[in-house]
Design a protein around this motif. Sequence first.
Motif, mmCIF file in Angstrom:
data_model
loop_
_atom_site.group_PDB
_atom_site.id
_atom_site.type_symbol
_atom_site.label_atom_id
_atom_site.label_comp_id
_atom_site.label_asym_id
_atom_site.label_seq_id
_atom_site.Cartn_x
_atom_site.Cartn_y
_atom_site.Cartn_z
ATOM 1 N N UNK A 18 21.107 -67.144 76.139
ATOM 2 C CA UNK A 18 20.074 -67.602 77.064
ATOM 3 C C UNK A 18 20.061 -69.132 77.153
ATOM 4 N N UNK A 19 20.210 -69.801 76.029
ATOM 5 C CA UNK A 19 20.237 -71.264 76.029
ATOM 6 C C UNK A 19 21.430 -71.774 76.850
ATOM 7 N N UNK A 20 22.578 -71.143 76.696
ATOM 8 C CA UNK A 20 23.770 -71.544 77.476
ATOM 9 C C UNK A 20 23.534 -71.290 78.971
ATOM 10 N N UNK A 21 22.922 -70.162 79.310
ATOM 11 C CA UNK A 21 22.619 -69.835 80.707
ATOM 12 C C UNK A 21 21.682 -70.886 81.304
ATOM 13 N N UNK A 26 20.210 -76.059 84.286
ATOM 14 C CA UNK A 26 19.532 -77.359 84.205
ATOM 15 C C UNK A 26 20.478 -78.547 84.082
ATOM 16 N N UNK A 27 21.585 -78.334 83.416
ATOM 17 C CA UNK A 27 22.481 -79.446 83.136
ATOM 18 C C UNK A 27 21.963 -80.344 82.023
ATOM 19 N N UNK A 59 15.880 -60.810 80.013
ATOM 20 C CA UNK A 59 15.686 -62.219 79.639
ATOM 21 C C UNK A 59 15.922 -63.143 80.829
ATOM 22 N N UNK A 60 16.862 -62.802 81.686
ATOM 23 C CA UNK A 60 17.132 -63.610 82.875
ATOM 24 C C UNK A 60 15.916 -63.634 83.791
#
Length: 162
Positions: A18-21, A26-27, A59-60
């Motif tokens: 989720x953090x990577x997504x 966001x960048x 989660x998405x």
Amino acid sequence: MPPSNTVEVLYQDHHSWLTAWLRRKLGCPQGAADLAQDTFMRLLTARETPTIAEPRAFLTVVAKRVLFNHYRRQELERAYLQALAELPETLVPSEEDKAIILQTLAELDQLLDGLPSPVKRAFLLAQVDGLSYAEIGAQLGISIATVKRHLNKAALRCYFAL
């Protein structure tokens, strides 16, 4: 499985994903980490945790809501800072007062979320700008009776939120 255990398993299994997504969206790694935490906090504070067949899809959806709120808050902050820039220097609030005002504006925005735009606008004109029913009606091009209905609807939302 109790809700907290479900969230714990989701966190252990999918936090990195989720953090990577969110980082791709966001960048910004720090912002992504913050929003991932906000996503899991939303799950922890939810009244019910549904049975989850597809954890990443679930989660998405939750993360998209958190991301949307993040963008709304940024937009609100930009508008507030722009309004402050137009004030004479002697009327600009302290940094502490700015933070309190921004937090209050964000809470108010969240509270009024879902109300039709004219209702929100009438409420803000009455509560923030201090306009009378007649002035609100003139500015929005609606009758005084409609202004009253709008303000009642917004007041009920505030009342039941408490």
